[in-house]
Design a protein around this motif. Sequence first.
Motif, PDB file in Angstrom:
ATOM      1  N   GLU A  74       0.836  -1.201   0.000  1.00  0.00           N
ATOM      2  CA  GLU A  74       0.000   0.000   0.000  1.00  0.00           C
ATOM      3  C   GLU A  74       0.873   1.254   0.000  1.00  0.00           C
ATOM      4  O   GLU A  74       0.538   2.245  -0.645  1.00  0.00           O
ATOM      5  CB  GLU A  74      -0.955  -0.010   1.189  1.00  0.00           C
ATOM      6  CG  GLU A  74      -2.069  -1.021   1.001  1.00  0.00           C
ATOM      7  CD  GLU A  74      -3.191  -0.858   2.013  1.00  0.00           C
ATOM      8  OE1 GLU A  74      -3.492   0.289   2.390  1.00  0.00           O
ATOM      9  OE2 GLU A  74      -3.749  -1.887   2.389  1.00  0.00           O
ATOM     10  N   ASN A  75       2.006   1.215   0.709  1.00  0.00           N
ATOM     11  CA  ASN A  75       2.915   2.349   0.726  1.00  0.00           C
ATOM     12  C   ASN A  75       3.514   2.589  -0.664  1.00  0.00           C
ATOM     13  O   ASN A  75       3.656   3.733  -1.103  1.00  0.00           O
ATOM     14  CB  ASN A  75       4.022   2.133   1.761  1.00  0.00           C
ATOM     15  CG  ASN A  75       4.838   3.384   1.977  1.00  0.00           C
ATOM     16  OD1 ASN A  75       4.297   4.480   2.117  1.00  0.00           O
ATOM     17  ND2 ASN A  75       6.152   3.223   2.015  1.00  0.00           N
ATOM     18  N   ASP A  76       3.857   1.512  -1.382  1.00  0.00           N
ATOM     19  CA  ASP A  76       4.364   1.646  -2.754  1.00  0.00           C
ATOM     20  C   ASP A  76       3.304   2.296  -3.646  1.00  0.00           C
ATOM     21  O   ASP A  76       3.608   3.155  -4.467  1.00  0.00           O
ATOM     22  CB  ASP A  76       4.730   0.280  -3.342  1.00  0.00           C
ATOM     23  CG  ASP A  76       5.922  -0.366  -2.665  1.00  0.00           C
ATOM     24  OD1 ASP A  76       6.826   0.360  -2.216  1.00  0.00           O
ATOM     25  OD2 ASP A  76       5.931  -1.613  -2.581  1.00  0.00           O
ATOM     26  N   ARG A  78       0.909   4.291  -2.723  1.00  0.00           N
ATOM     27  CA  ARG A  78       0.787   5.699  -2.366  1.00  0.00           C
ATOM     28  C   ARG A  78       1.927   6.515  -2.985  1.00  0.00           C
ATOM     29  O   ARG A  78       1.712   7.599  -3.514  1.00  0.00           O
ATOM     30  CB  ARG A  78       0.781   5.843  -0.847  1.00  0.00           C
ATOM     31  CG  ARG A  78       0.236   7.159  -0.370  1.00  0.00           C
ATOM     32  CD  ARG A  78      -0.233   7.154   1.066  1.00  0.00           C
ATOM     33  NE  ARG A  78      -0.931   5.971   1.538  1.00  0.00           N
ATOM     34  CZ  ARG A  78      -2.170   5.601   1.194  1.00  0.00           C
ATOM     35  NH1 ARG A  78      -2.845   6.321   0.351  1.00  0.00           N
ATOM     36  NH2 ARG A  78      -2.725   4.513   1.693  1.00  0.00           N
ATOM     37  N   LYS A  79       3.149   5.972  -2.932  1.00  0.00           N
ATOM     38  CA  LYS A  79       4.289   6.661  -3.551  1.00  0.00           C
ATOM     39  C   LYS A  79       4.089   6.797  -5.058  1.00  0.00           C
ATOM     40  O   LYS A  79       4.401   7.831  -5.643  1.00  0.00           O
ATOM     41  CB  LYS A  79       5.590   5.907  -3.269  1.00  0.00           C
ATOM     42  CG  LYS A  79       6.080   6.029  -1.855  1.00  0.00           C
ATOM     43  CD  LYS A  79       7.363   5.226  -1.675  1.00  0.00           C
ATOM     44  CE  LYS A  79       7.848   5.248  -0.257  1.00  0.00           C
ATOM     45  NZ  LYS A  79       9.052   4.437  -0.067  1.00  0.00           N
TER      46      LYS A  79
END
Length: 123
Positions: A74-76, A78-79
Amino acid sequence: MHLNGGEASLHSFLTIHESGPNISSEPAVGLEICYIDASVQQTGKDMETVTIICGQKERNDFDLEPVLPDKPTENDCRKGKDAHLEAIRRGTANYLHGILDEIAYNDVVVAQDEAQCCHNSKT
């Protein structure tokens, strides 16, 4: 020019074009490709982002786009979303001088893209 499902058009960035609403049950995909030689010099006020296809970056006229891993978190996602919005902001500043309604774009399109990306990363 009318295009049927599965067809595509190649045209100048400055060509005015549109598409109707997607009335199918399948998601619709838009794809923009700007293929340029590595020797091209950036002249806009905002440095745009690129992905190197082959060869090497010759100058510092462009910033490199981030690459998502094969199994994005999920962080990837978002980035990636943030990088996409930044690329749109820079292109808008260079070519459209702020005409694009980034708030509407962020609220509708990017939210859908992020949901799909993060959904796929959980499978």
